[in-house]
Scaffold this active site. Structure first.
Site, PDB file in Angstrom:
ATOM      1  N   ASP A 106      48.714  41.862  45.115  1.00  0.00           N
ATOM      2  CA  ASP A 106      49.357  43.171  45.273  1.00  0.00           C
ATOM      3  C   ASP A 106      50.034  43.524  43.942  1.00  0.00           C
ATOM      4  O   ASP A 106      49.395  44.054  43.031  1.00  0.00           O
ATOM      5  CB  ASP A 106      50.336  43.046  46.449  1.00  0.00           C
ATOM      6  CG  ASP A 106      51.051  44.332  46.804  1.00  0.00           C
ATOM      7  OD1 ASP A 106      50.718  45.371  46.228  1.00  0.00           O
ATOM      8  OD2 ASP A 106      51.951  44.313  47.656  1.00  0.00           O
ATOM      9  N   VAL A 156      47.705  46.442  54.569  1.00  0.00           N
ATOM     10  CA  VAL A 156      46.543  46.062  55.388  1.00  0.00           C
ATOM     11  C   VAL A 156      46.834  44.773  56.163  1.00  0.00           C
ATOM     12  O   VAL A 156      47.666  43.971  55.750  1.00  0.00           O
ATOM     13  CB  VAL A 156      45.269  45.878  54.527  1.00  0.00           C
ATOM     14  CG1 VAL A 156      44.789  47.189  53.955  1.00  0.00           C
ATOM     15  CG2 VAL A 156      45.486  44.860  53.400  1.00  0.00           C
TER      16      VAL A 156
HETATM   17  P1  IMP Z   1      52.219  40.063  45.173  1.00  0.00           P
HETATM   18  O1  IMP Z   1      53.132  38.938  44.720  1.00  0.00           O
HETATM   19  O2  IMP Z   1      52.926  41.400  45.169  1.00  0.00           O
HETATM   20  O3  IMP Z   1      50.919  40.108  44.426  1.00  0.00           O
HETATM   21  O4  IMP Z   1      51.933  39.840  46.706  1.00  0.00           O
HETATM   22  C1  IMP Z   1      51.208  38.793  47.155  1.00  0.00           C
HETATM   23  C2  IMP Z   1      51.449  38.477  48.623  1.00  0.00           C
HETATM   24  O5  IMP Z   1      52.076  39.554  49.347  1.00  0.00           O
HETATM   25  C3  IMP Z   1      50.112  38.263  49.286  1.00  0.00           C
HETATM   26  O6  IMP Z   1      49.665  36.933  49.123  1.00  0.00           O
HETATM   27  C4  IMP Z   1      50.426  38.626  50.730  1.00  0.00           C
HETATM   28  O7  IMP Z   1      50.951  37.510  51.402  1.00  0.00           O
HETATM   29  C5  IMP Z   1      51.488  39.700  50.635  1.00  0.00           C
HETATM   30  N1  IMP Z   1      50.903  41.065  50.749  1.00  0.00           N
HETATM   31  C6  IMP Z   1      50.807  41.991  49.779  1.00  0.00           C
HETATM   32  N2  IMP Z   1      50.219  43.120  50.226  1.00  0.00           N
HETATM   33  C7  IMP Z   1      49.935  42.902  51.533  1.00  0.00           C
HETATM   34  C8  IMP Z   1      49.305  43.705  52.574  1.00  0.00           C
HETATM   35  O8  IMP Z   1      48.877  44.865  52.380  1.00  0.00           O
HETATM   36  N3  IMP Z   1      49.180  43.118  53.790  1.00  0.00           N
HETATM   37  C9  IMP Z   1      49.624  41.858  54.065  1.00  0.00           C
HETATM   38  N4  IMP Z   1      50.208  41.081  53.131  1.00  0.00           N
HETATM   39  C10 IMP Z   1      50.369  41.588  51.873  1.00  0.00           C
END
Ligand code: IMP
Length: 178
Positions: A106, A156
């Protein structure tokens, strides 16, 4: 396919089980080609990636190992920010070819903090495969080497991904209905 309700929110069908199956086959094909003879170590990040990791790993035909880790974040004693550490890694990564399996990247924050800890072990190579990637949400310089689907910056669920603990147990992926 019908909309689903999880906790207080409605979600609409977004990526079908069939599309996911085809994409997993494509990703495994690329990995089979790129890692032939390299005996890579796959590291799946729990909880979200467990279904994708299982399907992807089944589709590999090369020699490959897999290990599952869980990331933990806690407040550092002096730092105001969160520190991310991990448990469960049972393989030495020194001079190994390592591939991280993620369900979704994300903002990139999680991997941005966690990858240096793996790099510290001096793997021969370190790459990332993620089923989903929200490119527009990227805030940290994470290069996802193998991307299943580029998706918009909307929440999602399904196929391992949850909303407050629920929604992981579907064969397809749903998007928040706004
Ligand atoms: P980041 O550190 O922002 O890249 O987020 C990573 C983590 O956030 C992922 O491994 C997911 O566990 C959670 N995450 C981010 N976006 C979503 C989503 O749209 N649905 C469910 N989990 C999400």
């Amino acid at each position: 396919m019908a909309n689903i309700r999880i906790h207080d929110k409605q979600f609409k069908p977004f990526i079908s089980a069939d599309e996911i199956r085809k994409k997993v086959t494509d990703l495994a094909g690329a990995l089979n080609k790129d890692y032939e003879g390299k005996n890579p170590v796959f590291i799946a990040i729990l909880n979200g990636s467990f279904i994708f990791a299982a399907d992807l790993f089944k589709a590999l035909t090369i020699d490959a190992e897999i290990s599952f880790i869980k990331l933990l974040s806690y407040k550092g004693m002096k730092s105001s920010g969160q520190i991310i550490t991990y448990i469960g890694l049972d393989t030495e990564l020194f001079s190994r070819h390592v591939v991280i399996i993620e369900d979704i990247v994300d903002t990139g924050k999680t991997l941005n903090e966690f990858l240096p800890q793996l790099e510290h072990q001096q793997p021969a190579s370190l790459k990332i495969v993620s089923l989903l990637h929200k490119r527009d949400a990227a805030m940290f310089p994470i290069k996802v080497d193998y991307v299943g689907f580029e998706i918009p910056d909307k929440f999602v669920v399904g196929y391992g991904l949850d909303y407050n603990g629920l929604g992981r147990n579907t064969a397809s992926i749903y998007q928040l209905l706004e």
